[in-house]
Design a protein around this motif. Structure first.
Motif, PDB file in Angstrom:
ATOM      1  N   THR A  37     -14.274   0.457  15.030  1.00 12.98           N
ATOM      2  CA  THR A  37     -13.082  -0.287  14.618  1.00 12.98           C
ATOM      3  C   THR A  37     -13.229  -0.876  13.213  1.00 12.98           C
ATOM      4  O   THR A  37     -12.521  -1.795  12.848  1.00 12.98           O
ATOM      5  CB  THR A  37     -12.814  -1.429  15.608  1.00 12.98           C
ATOM      6  OG1 THR A  37     -13.989  -2.238  15.736  1.00 12.98           O
ATOM      7  CG2 THR A  37     -12.433  -0.890  16.964  1.00 12.98           C
ATOM      8  N   ILE A 628      -8.245  -3.053  21.566  1.00 17.30           N
ATOM      9  CA  ILE A 628      -9.301  -3.369  20.603  1.00 17.30           C
ATOM     10  C   ILE A 628     -10.412  -4.175  21.267  1.00 17.30           C
ATOM     11  O   ILE A 628     -11.604  -3.948  21.006  1.00 17.30           O
ATOM     12  CB  ILE A 628      -8.712  -4.145  19.404  1.00 17.30           C
ATOM     13  CG1 ILE A 628      -7.840  -3.211  18.562  1.00 17.30           C
ATOM     14  CG2 ILE A 628      -9.822  -4.749  18.552  1.00 17.30           C
ATOM     15  CD1 ILE A 628      -8.584  -2.046  17.942  1.00 17.30           C
ATOM     16  N   LYS A 630     -11.297  -4.014  24.334  1.00 21.58           N
ATOM     17  CA  LYS A 630     -12.068  -3.077  25.143  1.00 21.58           C
ATOM     18  C   LYS A 630     -13.046  -2.306  24.271  1.00 21.58           C
ATOM     19  O   LYS A 630     -14.214  -2.101  24.638  1.00 21.58           O
ATOM     20  CB  LYS A 630     -11.104  -2.124  25.860  1.00 21.58           C
ATOM     21  CG  LYS A 630     -11.768  -1.269  26.938  1.00 21.58           C
ATOM     22  CD  LYS A 630     -12.242   0.064  26.404  1.00 21.58           C
ATOM     23  CE  LYS A 630     -12.937   0.890  27.487  1.00 21.58           C
ATOM     24  NZ  LYS A 630     -13.479   2.167  26.962  1.00 21.58           N
ATOM     25  N   ARG A 631     -12.598  -1.869  23.112  1.00 27.99           N
ATOM     26  CA  ARG A 631     -13.469  -1.107  22.221  1.00 27.99           C
ATOM     27  C   ARG A 631     -14.609  -1.962  21.676  1.00 27.99           C
ATOM     28  O   ARG A 631     -15.734  -1.491  21.528  1.00 27.99           O
ATOM     29  CB  ARG A 631     -12.658  -0.521  21.058  1.00 27.99           C
ATOM     30  CG  ARG A 631     -11.712   0.597  21.471  1.00 27.99           C
ATOM     31  CD  ARG A 631     -10.947   1.134  20.283  1.00 27.99           C
ATOM     32  NE  ARG A 631     -11.828   1.789  19.327  1.00 27.99           N
ATOM     33  CZ  ARG A 631     -11.429   2.261  18.147  1.00 27.99           C
ATOM     34  NH1 ARG A 631     -10.164   2.133  17.796  1.00 27.99           N
ATOM     35  NH2 ARG A 631     -12.276   2.837  17.337  1.00 27.99           N
ATOM     36  N   GLU A 632     -14.330  -3.235  21.388  1.00 30.59           N
ATOM     37  CA  GLU A 632     -15.346  -4.114  20.817  1.00 30.59           C
ATOM     38  C   GLU A 632     -16.379  -4.547  21.853  1.00 30.59           C
ATOM     39  O   GLU A 632     -17.542  -4.744  21.530  1.00 30.59           O
ATOM     40  CB  GLU A 632     -14.688  -5.349  20.196  1.00 30.59           C
ATOM     41  CG  GLU A 632     -13.846  -5.064  18.961  1.00 30.59           C
ATOM     42  CD  GLU A 632     -14.691  -4.711  17.752  1.00 30.59           C
ATOM     43  OE1 GLU A 632     -15.891  -5.056  17.728  1.00 30.59           O
ATOM     44  OE2 GLU A 632     -14.164  -4.073  16.832  1.00 30.59           O
ATOM     45  N   LYS A 634     -16.911  -2.832  24.764  1.00 31.63           N
ATOM     46  CA  LYS A 634     -17.354  -1.629  25.483  1.00 31.63           C
ATOM     47  C   LYS A 634     -17.161  -1.758  26.995  1.00 31.63           C
ATOM     48  O   LYS A 634     -17.910  -1.174  27.779  1.00 31.63           O
ATOM     49  CB  LYS A 634     -18.842  -1.356  25.169  1.00 31.63           C
ATOM     50  CG  LYS A 634     -19.183  -1.235  23.705  1.00 31.63           C
ATOM     51  CD  LYS A 634     -18.500  -0.041  23.072  1.00 31.63           C
ATOM     52  CE  LYS A 634     -18.998   0.196  21.661  1.00 31.63           C
ATOM     53  NZ  LYS A 634     -18.653  -0.840  20.701  1.00 31.63           N
TER      54      LYS A 634
END
Length: 662
Positions: A37, A628, A630-632, A634
């Protein structure tokens, strides 16, 4: 050497972004590096011979030894010539007023054996301090690499930089230190912690020796830094500093209301006229109704708030350009620590005023996982620009346009209160997460205060263009899709339910204009209630009625889960379905006249308006933000927890607000 792609590298606050803006102008694109990101800014410029050069603005880093995601992205590019972002030439931007610290990164990059140009930015400030740099001597002592003095804020030296890129030729590489961190095979290797410290110490010693030969004080320094220090005694004062910051915020929100009112009224009327023109010009039918009642009002519901969003971004950019924002970070650090937040958490929280997505991305600079996770979990509580259209619409509907103490606009004061409410909620939530998430790690805020500067309007203009373009484009795509879907759901219902409901309405015996208008209003209302979206709203109404909302607000609550700003376009579409637009009534006027048939009171009064504002202040209604998070993190665990706790908080706070004021 044919240069087709260059990469800008430098410490944070070295002016790298200003160099990028001067080189590329408005020819920029913002995205993400694959799989992460981290922001990826690219652009291009032309050389004297007309050849186009691509520019990549790499994330600001202090070292090539990765400790954060930003630094790891840069390291992976440096270590892989096959990487699609690997440039033909690295342009290292350093702050000329802090050469000893900034040259550390340059020497690390130089020892990687990459083609490199050194840019001495803020060269004008060095001259003001009465210091002269022997540029040719510095180039020779650093390994005969091109050195370009530059003042990126004014654009002075940009042509010299372009020429240096055009004329660049790789010279014989000589490592800065005899012990280079490049293996015999040519691969870049990472140093251990102890090796890093020893390597850094050697580099600083050699940098200091070189600067003794290149720097010379010719005249007594000017009082710029002394003046900055004197100003800081006031603006960073443990008491007055907070008062000054609060006063500046108050003035900003007052200005947003005062300056944006005229263009907002103009835009509102433009879209009203546009809907009228569509209705009167195009042939009657489904397509015309879709455009006039769905698409045009939906887009207008966002565009109308662009003046306020532009002003908000402008004021934030001015605070950053002048150097005051760094002082805000400093004084807020004292306030943050008792709440369990890292000093670096201040930047994401303040950035959250613009948008939670880049603000959450900014947390990757926080080394400790607990501090970073807490910051991620509470940042969406700060009021972002997507909430601004919701606030301003509801304030216009329910808060009188009055002055307090002869100069303070009540509406602007309420808007400030909503932003402060978000910060207070973030602090309170941080305390709870501090107790839930345990860690013995300690963190510190280390930062350097830049001197105060007069803002460069060209830089501010580019920033405004990019941020407003992203906001309008990103929001516009979602709103366009939802407006079409919402119009279809609001125009059609199951089987012949709408037709039966309309036929049950007695037609007026009186043929007067008022009677006909009343009948048409009843028809529009009944059609909407019996449409698919009306049925859904009616089913939701019992759950939201205790908050002071009707089924129409319920519809907007559902659709705005995609993005908060969709609330406004949803209301615009709902109150436009079935309208003939001949009475010159704007969306706000139609909403102001809406009456609750059960209570006989206006749907949008002080109690319901503030309740709705409080709900949107706390609710997690942004799918992009959840993605975002969730992506940060994991994991889906944290975004789902965020969704549950923020929605619960929003419902409870709105319930208390409505029932207290009712």
């Amino acid at each position: 050497m044919n240069i087709q792609k260059i990469a800008l590298v430098g410490n944070p606050n070295s002016g790298k972004s200003s160099v990028f803006n001067q080189l590329t102008g408005l020819n920029q694109h913002v995205g993400n590096y694959p799989g992460v990101t981290v922001d990826k800014k690219t652009g291009s410029f032309q050389l004297g011979d007309g050849e186009k050069v691509k520019v990549i603005d790499l994330p600001g880093i202090y070292s090539v030894y990765p400790k954060s995601e930003d630094e790891r992205v840069v390291f992976e590019i440096l270590n892989d010539p096959q990487n699609e972002n690997y440039p033909d030439l690295f342009v290292v931007v350093v702050d000329a007023t802090n050469l000893e610290r900034n040259l550390l990164l340059f020497t690390q990059l130089h020892d990687l054996g990459v083609p490199i140009i050194l840019v001495l930015n803020m060269f004008d400030l060095l001259r003001e301090e009465g210091i002269r740099i022997d540029v040719e001597k510095l180039s020779e002592l650093l390994g005969t690499i091109p050195v370009v003095p530059l003042d990126a804020r004014k654009g002075e030296g940009i042509d010299k930089l372009k020429k240096a890129v055009s004329d660049f030729q790789q010279t014989t590489w000589i490592p800065f230190l005899n012990e280079s961190h490049i293996s015999e095979s040519g691969a870049k290797t990472l140093l251990t912690e102890s090796e890093q410290i020893e390597d850094t110490d050697h580099r600083f010693k050699k940098i200091a020796q070189i600067l003794k030969f290149c720097l010379k004080r010719e005249t007594p320094p000017k009082s710029r830094k002394l003046a900055s220090n004197n100003i800081d005694k006031i603006v960073t004062h443990p008491i007055w500093g907070y008062g000054i910051f609060l006063f500046i915020l108050l003035m900003i929100f007052q200005a947003i209301y005062e300056l944006a009112s005229v263009p907002m009224d103009l835009i509102d009327n433009v879209f009203l006229v546009l809907s009228q023109q569509v209705k009167s010009t195009l042939p009657s039918g489904v397509f015309t109704d879709l455009i006039a009642e769905g698409i045009v009002p939906g887009i207008g519901g966002v565009v109308i708030f662009v003046p306020q969003i532009v002003l908000l971004f402008a004021f934030i950019a001015i605070l950053e350009e002048t150097g005051y924002m760094s002082r805000v970070v400093f004084i807020m650090d004292r306030l943050m620590r008792p709440f369990g937040l890292n000093g670096k958490s201040v930047v994401p929280l303040i950035s959250g005023v613009a948008c939670a997505i880049p603000a959450i991305m900014a947390t990757r600079t926080i080394d400790q996982w607990k501090d970073r996770l807490i910051t991620i979990m509470v940042t969406p509580l700060t009021s972002c620009s997507a909430r601004l259209p919701v606030y301003t619409l509801l304030i216009a509907l329910t808060i009188p346009e009055e002055e307090i103490w002869g100069f303070m606009n009540l509406q602007g004061l309420v808007l400030l209160g909503m932003y402060l409410l978000g910060f207070v909620a973030a602090f309170m939530a941080a305390i709870i997460f501090k107790l839930i998430i345990r860690s013995d790690q300690k963190s510190f805020l280390i930062m350097e205060m830049p001197t105060y500067k007069i803002p460069r309007w060209s830089n501010i203009g580019i920033t405004l263009w990019e941020k407003t373009k992203v906001f309008v484009w990103e929001a516009g795509r979602v709103i366009m899709a939802i407006s079409v879907i919402l119009w279809v759901l609001a125009s059609y219902g199951p089987s012949d339910r709408i037709e039966k409901a309309v036929s049950a309405i007695p037609k007026p015996v009186d043929t007067s204009v008022d009677a006909e208008k009343t009948y048409e209003e009843k028809v529009s209302s009944v059609r909407l209630e019996n449409s698919w979206i009306g049925i859904l709203g009616k089913q939701l109404e019992p759950a939201i009625e205790p908050l002071g909302y009707d089924w129409q607000v319920g519809i907007a609550l559902i659709t705005s889960f995609a993005a908060r700003e969709v609330f406004v376009s949803s209301m615009a579409t709902i109150y436009s379905v079935g309208e003939d637009f001949e009475d010159e009534a704007t969306m706000i006027h139609r909403m102001q006249q809406e009456i609750n048939p059960t209570t006989g009171e206006k749907v949008y009064n002080l109690a319901s308006g503030l309740s709705l504002m409080v709900f949107y202040a706390f609710a997690m209604q942004c799918m992009s933000t959840l993605a975002i998070v969730k992506r940060e993190t994991k994991s889906w665990k944290w975004p789902l927890l965020q969704l549950v706790y923020m929605t619960t908080l929003a419902y409870m706070a709105a319930f208390v607000t409505y029932n207290y004021l009712q």
